[in-house]
Design a protein around this motif. Sequence first.
Motif, short mmCIF file in Angstrom:
data_model
loop_
_atom_site.label_atom_id
_atom_site.label_comp_id
_atom_site.label_asym_id
_atom_site.label_seq_id
_atom_site.Cartn_x
_atom_site.Cartn_y
_atom_site.Cartn_z
N VAL A 9 0.84 -1.20 0.00
CA VAL A 9 0.00 0.00 0.00
C VAL A 9 0.88 1.26 0.00
O VAL A 9 0.59 2.22 -0.71
CB VAL A 9 -0.98 -0.02 1.20
CG1 VAL A 9 -1.66 1.32 1.38
CG2 VAL A 9 -2.01 -1.12 1.01
N GLY A 12 1.91 2.61 -3.29
CA GLY A 12 0.91 3.24 -4.16
C GLY A 12 -0.22 2.32 -4.57
O GLY A 12 -1.13 2.74 -5.27
N PHE A 13 -0.19 1.07 -4.17
CA PHE A 13 -1.25 0.12 -4.49
C PHE A 13 -2.45 0.44 -3.62
O PHE A 13 -2.34 0.51 -2.39
CB PHE A 13 -0.77 -1.30 -4.23
CG PHE A 13 -1.64 -2.38 -4.82
CD1 PHE A 13 -1.33 -2.93 -6.04
CD2 PHE A 13 -2.75 -2.86 -4.15
CE1 PHE A 13 -2.12 -3.92 -6.60
CE2 PHE A 13 -3.55 -3.85 -4.68
CZ PHE A 13 -3.23 -4.39 -5.92
N GLU A 14 -3.61 0.64 -4.24
CA GLU A 14 -4.84 0.96 -3.50
C GLU A 14 -5.72 -0.29 -3.43
O GLU A 14 -6.26 -0.73 -4.45
CB GLU A 14 -5.58 2.08 -4.22
CG GLU A 14 -6.76 2.62 -3.48
CD GLU A 14 -7.38 3.79 -4.22
OE1 GLU A 14 -8.56 3.68 -4.57
OE2 GLU A 14 -6.66 4.79 -4.45
N VAL A 15 -5.85 -0.87 -2.25
CA VAL A 15 -6.63 -2.11 -2.09
C VAL A 15 -8.12 -1.81 -2.20
O VAL A 15 -8.68 -1.10 -1.38
CB VAL A 15 -6.30 -2.79 -0.75
CG1 VAL A 15 -7.17 -4.03 -0.56
CG2 VAL A 15 -4.83 -3.15 -0.67
N SER A 16 -8.73 -2.37 -3.24
CA SER A 16 -10.18 -2.22 -3.45
C SER A 16 -10.94 -3.39 -2.86
O SER A 16 -12.08 -3.25 -2.42
CB SER A 16 -10.49 -2.13 -4.94
OG SER A 16 -9.75 -1.11 -5.55
N ASP A 28 -6.55 -3.73 -7.13
CA ASP A 28 -6.58 -2.27 -7.19
C ASP A 28 -7.43 -1.90 -8.39
O ASP A 28 -6.97 -2.00 -9.53
CB ASP A 28 -5.16 -1.72 -7.31
CG ASP A 28 -5.07 -0.21 -7.36
OD1 ASP A 28 -6.12 0.45 -7.60
OD2 ASP A 28 -3.97 0.32 -7.17
N ARG A 30 -8.44 0.95 -9.38
CA ARG A 30 -7.98 2.17 -10.02
C ARG A 30 -6.97 1.87 -11.14
O ARG A 30 -7.06 2.44 -12.22
CB ARG A 30 -7.35 3.07 -8.95
CG ARG A 30 -6.81 4.38 -9.40
CD ARG A 30 -6.23 5.15 -8.23
NE ARG A 30 -5.40 4.33 -7.34
CZ ARG A 30 -4.07 4.21 -7.47
NH1 ARG A 30 -3.43 4.84 -8.41
NH2 ARG A 30 -3.40 3.44 -6.63
N SER A 31 -6.06 0.94 -10.87
CA SER A 31 -5.01 0.65 -11.85
C SER A 31 -5.24 -0.66 -12.60
O SER A 31 -4.49 -0.97 -13.53
CB SER A 31 -3.65 0.60 -11.15
OG SER A 31 -3.60 -0.52 -10.27
#
Length: 112
Positions: A9, A12-16, A28, A30-31
Motif C-alpha cells: 500500500v 501506491g497500491f490501492e486495495v479495493s 486495485d 484504479r489501476s
Amino acid sequence: MDRTLQTLVASGFEVSRQWRSNVMVVVDDRSGRLALVWPNRYRVLSAEQLVAVEVDAREMEAARYRYRLVLKFDHPEFREVGLALHQRGDRARLWARELLAWRDQHRRAVDD
C-alpha cells in the motif's frame, strides 16, 4: 502478511478488495492490478495476465473434498498460485466467480 500488505500500500497500491487464504489476493480497481501477498513478499500482476481461475477438488475420504482455488497467469516466471480453502467448496466457487468478474470488468473498461 499484514506488514507486507502495508509495504504494498505504501508503494501506491490501492486495495479495493481482498481474498485471504494461505496467500492473500488483493486488487486495485484504479489501476487494474492484482497483487499476491505472502509473508515478506508480494507480486503485482495486471488483470490481463490473469488467464484462468479454477476450483481444484481432491477427494480426501468418502464424500469429503479438499478445495484449492488455482489462479493461472500469463507471465514468463510466474504461472500459477493455489489458495487453500480446505473443505470450503462454496467459498472456492464464489471467489472464482468474483475474481473472474473483476478481471472481465477490468478488460471491458480497458477496451471501451
